[in-house]
Design a protein around this motif. Structure first.
Motif, mmCIF file in Angstrom:
data_model
loop_
_atom_site.group_PDB
_atom_site.id
_atom_site.type_symbol
_atom_site.label_atom_id
_atom_site.label_comp_id
_atom_site.label_asym_id
_atom_site.label_seq_id
_atom_site.Cartn_x
_atom_site.Cartn_y
_atom_site.Cartn_z
ATOM 1 N N UNK A 62 0.899 -1.022 -0.001
ATOM 2 C CA UNK A 62 0.008 -0.014 -0.154
ATOM 3 C C UNK A 62 0.908 1.013 0.098
ATOM 4 N N UNK A 63 1.903 1.501 0.749
ATOM 5 C CA UNK A 63 2.832 2.199 1.000
ATOM 6 C C UNK A 63 3.252 2.795 -0.294
ATOM 7 N N UNK A 112 -6.153 1.023 -3.763
ATOM 8 C CA UNK A 112 -7.641 0.854 -3.041
ATOM 9 C C UNK A 112 -7.864 -0.810 -2.950
ATOM 10 N N UNK A 113 -7.445 -1.453 -4.017
ATOM 11 C CA UNK A 113 -7.678 -2.862 -3.944
ATOM 12 C C UNK A 113 -6.815 -3.634 -2.686
ATOM 13 N N UNK A 114 -5.690 -2.999 -2.462
ATOM 14 C CA UNK A 114 -4.778 -3.558 -1.434
ATOM 15 C C UNK A 114 -5.576 -3.162 0.064
ATOM 16 N N UNK A 140 -11.714 4.913 -2.371
ATOM 17 C CA UNK A 140 -12.540 4.383 -3.654
ATOM 18 C C UNK A 140 -13.289 5.963 -4.091
ATOM 19 N N UNK A 141 -13.601 6.758 -3.191
ATOM 20 C CA UNK A 141 -14.376 7.996 -3.744
ATOM 21 C C UNK A 141 -13.357 8.848 -4.582
ATOM 22 N N UNK A 142 -11.889 8.982 -3.863
ATOM 23 C CA UNK A 142 -10.916 9.702 -4.646
ATOM 24 C C UNK A 142 -10.598 9.094 -6.001
ATOM 25 N N UNK A 143 -10.463 7.649 -6.010
ATOM 26 C CA UNK A 143 -10.366 7.243 -7.342
ATOM 27 C C UNK A 143 -11.448 7.539 -8.357
#
Lengths: 155, 155
Positions: free
Chosen positions: A20-21, A137-139, A95-98
């Motif tokens: 994620x990082x 987001x998936x991670x 998710x919203x940002x994506x």
């Protein structure tokens, strides 16, 4: 102590946090290298969420490493609940940002053909950043779900 | 038979489904009344999701009414799992549509000031539709969560 792959305090969990990082940092860098990204609310918001995501994942990765080295148990329900709650909030914001950024990028590239008309618009960086944010987001969703299952298995 | 407020086969559940229908229909109508909305991918996608949401909620509302009138029990785990799964997928699609449309509306209104420059752009309809879609998503999320809790309480 229960072992669920990817939950806090396991090798899988640490690997998830570290990836994620990496992806959040890469996405944020791609966005920052795009000229004038902060003029667009969606991109600015996604970059902000990515930086918060990076700090949160980095903190939890450090904690996982500490716990694995010292063989400490992280699975106290109260503490776990706190982590899972913030994880879910982060996953929703991410998710919203994506979605917001993806929608704006599709608007530029497909709906209006701005990318071919205005060469100063950094469409390739936007696309790269959105793709990397999706992987982040998936991670993050994987981390949230494994933490949530661990929490459910307590009851 | 367990009773969780808002779960399938209860009065609360039926009320939630009916309000989802009303808000989804209102949001879709507001969008359709906006000139040229289908030129923008985000609005077109949200309208599509709203119509699917409307049909899904209408079907489940009819089912709830049928079950309440005939005092049937809807809580077979397999069937409930199917409903909860589709509910979650719908909630995620609805949220994606809302975020994408909200991002584009903010781009028109705030980032670029297109709304004041181009009077043909139906910004007020877009804003209304996005707000109603957000309420639809909140109601859909409530349905999903109550169904999920009912499912968890079986195990």
């Amino acid at each position: 102590m229960k072992r669920i792959v990817g939950s806090p305090g396991t090798w899988g969990g640490m690997a998830l946090r570290l990836s994620q990082c990496v992806f959040a940092a890469a996405s944020s860098l791609a966005m920052c290298s795009a000229f004038g990204f902060s003029n667009y609310s969606a991109y600015f918001y996604m970059n902000l969420v990515l930086i918060v995501q990076l700090l949160w994942s980095l903190g939890l990765a450090c904690q996982d490493i500490f716990c694995l080295r010292n063989k400490k148990d992280l699975h106290a329900p109260g503490f776990l609940f706190f982590i899972v709650f913030i994880d879910w909030v982060m996953a929703i914001f991410m998710f919203a940002g994506f979605c917001a950024s993806a929608s704006l990028t599709i608007f530029f590239m497909k709906d209006m053909n701005f990318c071919t008309e205005y060469s100063r618009l950094a469409c390739s960086q936007f696309t790269l950043s959105v793709t990397l944010a999706f992987i982040t987001w998936l991670l993050q969703a994987a981390s949230s779900f494994s933490g949530f299952w661990l929490l459910v298995s307590f009851f």
